[in-house]
Write an enzyme that holds these catalytic residues in place. Sequence first.
Site, short mmCIF file in Angstrom:
data_model
loop_
_atom_site.label_atom_id
_atom_site.label_comp_id
_atom_site.label_asym_id
_atom_site.label_seq_id
_atom_site.Cartn_x
_atom_site.Cartn_y
_atom_site.Cartn_z
N SER A 166 45.04 36.85 44.29
CA SER A 166 44.92 37.72 43.24
C SER A 166 45.36 36.94 41.90
O SER A 166 46.39 36.32 42.14
CB SER A 166 45.77 38.99 43.68
N GLY A 167 44.49 37.41 40.97
CA GLY A 167 44.88 36.82 39.94
C GLY A 167 44.25 35.56 39.41
O GLY A 167 44.85 34.67 38.61
N GLY A 227 41.32 34.42 38.72
CA GLY A 227 40.33 34.57 37.77
C GLY A 227 38.93 34.72 38.48
O GLY A 227 37.84 34.67 37.44
N GLU A 232 34.32 42.91 45.36
CA GLU A 232 35.02 43.74 46.12
C GLU A 232 34.15 44.96 46.91
O GLU A 232 34.99 46.13 47.21
CB GLU A 232 36.48 44.11 46.08
#
Length: 590
Positions: free
Chosen positions: A387-388, A390, A514
Amino acid sequence: MQSYQKTESSKKTKKSKITMVSAFKSIIWPRRKLVFIGLILIVFSRLASLVLPWKTKVLLDDVIPNKDFDGLYNLLFLVAGAILIQAVTSFLLTKILSVQAQFLISELRAKVQKKVLSLPISFFDNTKSGALVSRIMTDVEGVRNLIGTGLVQLVGGTITAVISLVLLVKISLSMTLFVLLPVGIFGFIALKAFAYIRPIFKVRGKINAEVTGRLTETLAGVRVIKAFNAEEQENKVFEKGVDLLFQNVKKSLTATSLITSASTFLLGIASTGIMGIGGYKIMTGELTTGDFLSFTLLLGFMIAPIVQMSNIGSQLTEALAGLDRTEELMNKQAEDEDVNRTIALETLKGDLEFKDVSFAYEENKEVVHNISFTAPSGSVVALVGSSGSGKSTIAGLSATFLNPKSGTITIDNQDLSKVQLSSFRKHLGVVLQDEFLFEGTIKENILFPRPNATEQELQQAITAAYVTEFTDRFEDGLDTLIGERGVKLSGGQRQRIAIARAILADPKIIILDEATSNLDTESEVLIQKSLAQLTKDRTTIVIAHRLSTIRKADQILVIEAGKIAERGTHEELIASQGRYYDLYTYQGKI
């Protein structure tokens, strides 16, 4: 928590201040015929209103002393006719101008909403939706005072005051001059007050938009609020906002009450002086009783519009402040207004390529660094990583929701920064993790990208996405109302509707963020089949935390700290036993 004092960034917005001249050119002049008719009507109305004070002198000085019954009847007929003219012109003014003003408000709302939807995604990321609702619905309402009865009453009041002034001078120059001194002082105070009030009205619009925005968020997030027992916390935030609004209103009320008090005091002094001067002149024979009564009535007709004009001036000031804020929105550059975007894509093959692309949401804080990859037409490129890292930013860049700070993104060898966005996005389909559904029926949501699709096309889409697996259990089937944001459906059901919507759009490029994360095992099996059909012969960028769903991807990019750490097929990355291998084996143990 976002402070109510904070407002959206306007660094790239031209500073604007609407004046009466610019408002006249843009709003009043295009409707000059209707306004002219309104002015004619107001002139007739004001002239008719002066008949009563004008004929009062005749009644007292000529008709009654001479017992002229014929003159009395003629005078009554004339006054009654004048009253009828006032009533008819008042009705026509409302019918013509007030209705036109409301029509203008609806036109402006539609124009502002169209402009807002043309703005880039970054604008919405920095602006509350509730605040935008307030600006679209509330800020433009003030124009009713420009094109409606407000401006006409201002002009009409000026005409009445001028005519009354001429008649007052004819009756008594000295008494008229005595009146003009306090009236002039009042006018000076009113002008100063309006200059003070306008910025207050402008700030009020901003505060009101912030309060409305927070309230919208509160109502949308009521389940979260109740789940964390945070009602009291939200109450305090809202109370703070409405208190700021109250403090702003209090400031404007202080200024307007000063105008009202000044008018009461100064005009009261004028009336008292006239009583003394008039009484003296009657006793000395310089003035008749009819002259004095006519002067008193005409004085009321001169003063009343001046007091009324102070109220109208306040309304016009508020209207201009609202139009200032509307103009700020209208001056923002729309996505397709970029002069560099000159290429219109008629057809699209779907070859997508990133060349040393970097991006930063804030200055000097890059979140992706020198990303390069090729997604040939019809291929599936999967983005994986923590997560995070990019991944969503890369997907946003692919969808043109974001623009790279450096590097180039090409589509069919055309620089995407030079392509007209509308011509690209008509070939684009997006399915998000938390897919947005509109209030309405299941059918309406699926038809959203193509409202005119045939029944056969609709059925193919819902079959491919396995929507009938759950709609067949609903009494109303596809016509089932799903509530705001699809609240009456499960996550998996919402996701299948979103996929059906994407299939119906028949895009060349698909962004899947997702897309299977909200699905249970049974639904996931069904969706994987529909996704296989959706991505067939289409360039696909897919983000997935469930690595089992992307084993058949043509290329997998492992993104870490905004960079491509690894790339290859599933088999190649497993064999190299790097970061992807660690992620895959870890998920296999869970």
